[in-house]
Write an enzyme that holds these catalytic residues in place. Structure first.
Site, mmCIF file in Angstrom:
data_model
loop_
_atom_site.group_PDB
_atom_site.id
_atom_site.type_symbol
_atom_site.label_atom_id
_atom_site.label_comp_id
_atom_site.label_asym_id
_atom_site.label_seq_id
_atom_site.Cartn_x
_atom_site.Cartn_y
_atom_site.Cartn_z
ATOM 1 N N HIS B 184 0.475 -0.784 0.191
ATOM 2 C CA HIS B 184 0.480 0.079 -0.415
ATOM 3 C C HIS B 184 0.611 1.028 -0.049
ATOM 4 O O HIS B 184 1.299 1.497 0.880
ATOM 5 C CB HIS B 184 -1.270 0.738 1.049
ATOM 6 C CG HIS B 184 -1.488 1.171 1.339
ATOM 7 N ND1 HIS B 184 -2.916 0.920 1.093
ATOM 8 C CD2 HIS B 184 -1.769 2.603 1.665
ATOM 9 C CE1 HIS B 184 -3.933 2.484 1.043
ATOM 10 N NE2 HIS B 184 -2.039 3.135 1.824
ATOM 11 N N ASP B 310 -10.476 -3.448 -3.566
ATOM 12 C CA ASP B 310 -10.485 -3.301 -2.509
ATOM 13 C C ASP B 310 -11.913 -3.171 -1.493
ATOM 14 O O ASP B 310 -12.279 -1.778 -1.139
ATOM 15 C CB ASP B 310 -9.263 -1.535 -2.405
ATOM 16 C CG ASP B 310 -9.016 -0.952 -0.992
ATOM 17 O OD1 ASP B 310 -9.204 -1.253 -0.529
ATOM 18 O OD2 ASP B 310 -8.223 0.047 -1.688
HETATM 19 ZN ZN LIG Z 1 -4.895 0.300 0.474
#
Ligand SMILES: [Zn+2]
Lengths: 312, 436, 178
Positions: B184, B310
């Site tokens: 991320h 996501d």
């Molecule tokens: Zn993320």
């Protein structure tokens, strides 16, 4: 006008209507009429999630002079400690029958949320949200500028206003740039590059890093509060360097044209963005800004509540 | 796997069009595609009318938040599995940022078991890279890899593995069991209190900006690290044009990097933030239309390998508030395929084979999800989604299977509807509803 | 259907008559202050003042008095822009205030004006002059000086035009079911 959330909600005609209304209301107040019956039976809630005694008192006086019932609601819950949610507070106010909610909140956009989420039916007035906007401050500044430099009527065509300081974190600067540009003024922002927002070059104003270049051609200069603590986030090296480069002191006051006025939204950091000498000089109109704030807020409340409410 | 215990009968998917091509009867026997027969010729006890429906390999989501354990009020493995199946998925990778964090063999095995019990999709747990997502100490990656959950994807998603040394070690360490680090990419100092994409609009709205460079600088560092240590790197939710450029550059140099993009970054832009409605608050933030175009291009040319949802369910109170107080994230599982059809297929940027690659084949390969992404062909595991390409539907969050309602597509009309889903030969979705 | 009730010369005659009545009633006009209610009451007040000047040789004080902030029917329509209020320097204390308006209808405007005046000071007396009294009072208010008494039905519209605002002088009636 259903709500006042942003200075961008006002076109020139609407902005001048607010200023003209404020001028009439100021005249009424000058005739020693302390209280008008206009908003009798209406309830205005001051919902303050952030301490700001001066803004709250200004709105409170404005509402009371129009005979509205005023409820001051100092909501707990700051950006650090979560208290009652905005939604639950809003539902409470709705149950109390608030006709208008004047909201000060640390989160940008909270007034928009309050106005559009369907929690309340009343009018919403943004009394300062995060680093977004403070439209009634811009209106009182425009009112003050118009009174001093444009004979108290019309717009601000061609008026040269320089705004100096922490534009990045300033809701006052955002609202002023929008409103003053709408009214025809030429606005120049002056700040170190670190204290200017990304994309400021697309705003309806000029941008400069040099206060001394801007002052001689300014009809008014508005100093923004700069918190010395910002230096800890590396926005500038030290309070002293900031003050030397961007502070308004006696020498710089001398560089202004004779007719130019000095403004500050308060509270001032004397010795930081403005020297005590300048703050106390007869060019400074801060006390008048406070007085005008009440008139302008009366005008906003009258225009929002002094008629049938919009869509209903 | 457990579904083999309940061996389904023979199923014929009549008149389906693999990858939108010629019609066939797909004959499924013992969980495997036994035959692609001429239309109308296959016979079996169970015949599914798939006339004209597009058949794709069951979708695989490399990036899902199922919230269990810890936030069962927002989603559970079971409700998330339902949403996934209805969205055409047969496998999802469940991110590690649960409570407790999935940083031990115990937690990942629990999630894996819950997935098998729900029985709708294979739930592959993602293991945390660092203990408690704390960013300071490696979690027991080997133990998770060796557990019943057979973890191959490791990520601190929600947080960035920002310590360069720790990232290097993680990249190296997981080579021992063919793992991959899914990063991320978010430089934490550049994004302190960040609320939306940094640009003209963030300045106007007075919301703290989230500069593209905060994402791009981490990706740049990580591809160089991956190159240096010869490891696989996967980049989560690429959101900026600059990130696409860096990954394209890295791939051209032969660096083993893969990347994903979310459906919302393919369809939505930062302009929606003007409403201050937190349903549009997401990490990474919605970007500009120029970024969206670069993402389309990157996904089309293969720079971006995967569309991953996501999917980030949030309880009502975490979204029904002011922007600054709201949680980051959006629902995605039931809308992903439709958004990809809208942005990539109907615009001619991808054909159905391309959609199958980005939403099934590539994510299964990157995540080492054996038995998934095998294609609609004889001998492949019969994990298949049948899509009505002509149908359109209006998104009503109340009607979604997720426990949460934070869909940014409320009221939008989207193309393509999932009609039927088979997972290893067993029907999980029939006529757009969960098979009982 | 619009009918002209008074034309320009009718209005001039009415104003002159009202001026004479004011002088007669008040035994001169020394203490008189004419306060016109915007928009059209104000130019009518100015004309009455001019007429009095022709009679008396001295012009009485005039001013305008916007009563919007004192209305009790604000919620019936959108918020209105305020019109200017200007009170003569001498104020209203111990003087005879003559309110001037174009049309007297429900009486609510005059009630608001009385409230506004009481915030300004304490006149010796308040009198009322209107160009048209069309009836249908909702409050116990009656005019002292009237240009024209005009019986109407409630749904008719009476309009007073003055050249300072409208470019022409006339009183018309329209609508209704007659
Ligand atoms: Zn993320």
């Amino acid at each position: 006008m259903r709500h006042l959330l942003s200075a961008a909600d006002l076109d020139a005609e609407a902005a001048i209507l607010v200023l003209d209304t404020a001028a009439e209301l100021a005249a009424v107040t000058d005739r020693s009429v302390k209280k008008l019956p206009t908003l009798r039976g209406r309830t205005v809630v001051n919902l303050f999630f952030e301490d700001s005694t001066r803004t709250r008192i200004s709105f409170e006086m404005a509402a009371k002079r129009l005979s509205a019932d005023v409820i001051n609601f100092a909501a707990k819950g700051s950006s650090v400690s979560k208290g009652e949610s905005l939604k639950d507070t809003a539902l409470t106010l709705e149950a109390m029958g608030a006709d208008a909610v004047v909201i000060r909140h640390h989160a940008s956009g909270a007034p928009h949320r309050l106005a559009t989420a369907g929690w309340i039916a009343g009018a919403v007035v943004n009394a300062g949200d995060g680093t977004h906007e403070h439209p009634t401050q811009a209106l009182l500044d425009a009112f003050t500028l118009r009174r001093h430099l444009r004979g108290g009527t019309g717009g601000l065509d061609g008026l040269r206003v320089t705004i100096v300081g922490d534009v990045l974190h300033s809701r006052v600067a955002r609202s002023n740039v929008l409103l003053l540009a709408t009214l025809g003024a030429d606005v120049t922002l002056v700040a170190p590059p670190t204290l200017l927002p990304t994309g400021v070059h697309e705003w309806p104003c000029r941008v400069s890093y040099d206060i001394d270049e801007a002052l001689p051609s300014s009809d008014a200069v508005m100093m923004l509060r700069v918190q010395a603590e910002r230096m800890h986030d590396a926005y500038f090296p030290s309070a002293r360097e900031y003050s030397r480069a961007y502070g308004l002191d006696r020498d710089r006051l001398g560089a202004l044209p004779d007719h130019a006025i000095v403004m500050h939204p308060g509270p001032m950091n004397r010795g930081m963005e403005i020297s005590a000498e300048v703050a106390d000089s007869d060019r400074a109109v801060m006390v008048e800004q406070v007085t005008n704030g009440v008139s302008v807020r009366m005008a906003v409340l009258y225009l929002l509540l002094g008629g049938s409410t919009g869509e209903k | 796997m457990s579904h083999e215990a309940t061996a389904p009968e023979t199923v014929v998917l009549r008149g389906a069009r693999p990858y939108g091509e010629d019609q066939v009867d797909i004959v499924v026997r013992d969980g495997v595609i036994a035959e692609l027969a001429p239309p109308g010729t296959g016979s079996a006890a169970v015949v599914v009318d798939a006339d004209g429906l597009v058949a794709l390999p069951g979708l695989v989501d490399l990036h899902t938040h199922l919230r269990e354990p810890g936030r069962e009020d927002a989603e559970t493995v079971e409700t998330g599995s339902r949403a996934a199946a209805l969205g055409g998925y047969t496998a999802v990778f469940a991110m590690a940022n649960t409570l407790p964090v999935a940083d031990t063999a115990g937690v990942v095995e629990q999630v894996w078991r819950l997935g098998q019990e729900a029985g709708l999709v294979d739930v592959f747990p993602v293991g945390a890279v660092t203990v408690g997502l704390g960013g300071t100490q490696l979690a027991e990656l080997g133990a998770m890899a060796g557990s019943a959950a057979r973890v191959r994807v490791f990520s601190d998603d929600g947080k960035c593995v920002h310590d360069a040394v720790l990232m290097r070690r993680a990249l190296e360490y997981v080579k021992a069991f063919d793992g991959v680090i899914a990063q991320h990419a978010q430089e934490p100092r550049l994004t302190e209190d960040a609320q939306m994409n940094e640009g003209v609009l963030s300045g106007v709205l007075g919301l703290t900006g989230w500069p593209a460079v905060a994402e791009e600088s981490v990706i740049a560092r990580d591809v160089l690290l991956a190159h240096h240590v010869g490891s696989r790197l996967h980049v989560c939710h690429v959101s900026t044009a600059g990130s696409v450029d860096i990954i394209r550059w890295a791939k051209a140099r032969g660096i083993e990097v893969t990347a994903e993009v979310t459906p919302h970054h393919l369809l939505l832009t930062e302009d929606l933030v003007r409403s201050y409605d937190p349903v549009y608050k997401v990490n990474p933030p919605l970007r500009t239309s120029a970024d969206v175009e670069a993402l389309w291009e990157g996904l089309a040319d293969g720079t971006i390998d995967v569309v991953a949802t996501d999917h980030a369910p949030h309880a009502l109170e975490d979204k029904d508030c002011e922007w600054g107080a709201a949680a980051f994230g959006m629902l995605g599982l039931q809308t992903a395929l439709s958004v990809v059809v809208q942005t990539m297929l109907l615009t001619g940027r991808l054909d159905w084979r391309g959609v199958a690659d980005r939403m099934s084949v590539a994510p299964a390969r990157i995540g080492r999800a054996h038995g998934h992404g095998a294609g609609v062909q004889r001998g492949a595991t019969a994990s298949i989604v049948l899509v009505d390409p002509e149908a359109t539907w209006v998104v009503d969050p109340e009607g979604l299977a997720s426990k949460s309602r934070n869909s940014p597509y409320r009221g939008m009309e989207l193309p393509a509807q999932v009609r039927h889903v088979l997972r290893a030969g067993r029907i999980t979705v029939r006529d757009g509803e969960l098979a009982s | 259907m619009t009918n002209v009730i008074l034309d320009g010369s009718d209005m001039t005659r009415a104003i002159t008559r009202i001026a004479h009545e004011i002088v007669e009633r008040n035994k001169g006009a020394a203490d008189v202050v004419l306060l016109g209610i915007p928009t059209r009451g104000f130019p009518i007040a100015e004309r009455i003042a001019s007429a009095i000047e022709r009679i008396e040789g001295a012009r009485p004080d005039t001013g305008s008095l916007d009563v919007t902030l004192y209305r009790d029917d604000l919620r019936m329509r959108p918020a209105r822009a305020l019109e200017p209020t200007s009170i003569p320097a001498g104020g209203v204390d111990d003087r005879v205030v003559i309110l001037v308006d174009d049309v007297l209808f429900s009486g609510r405007t005059i009630r608001a004006a009385l409230d506004a005046i009481s915030d300004l000071g304490r006149p010796r007396a308040v009198q009322l002059a209107v160009m048209v009294d069309r009836g249908h009072r909702e409050l116990p208010i009656r005019p002292d000086f009237v240009g024209k008494n005009l019986p109407t039905s409630v749904d008719e519209q009476v309009r007073v035009s003055v050249s300072e605002v409208d470019g022409t002088d006339e009183v018309t009636i329209s609508g209704g079911t007659r």
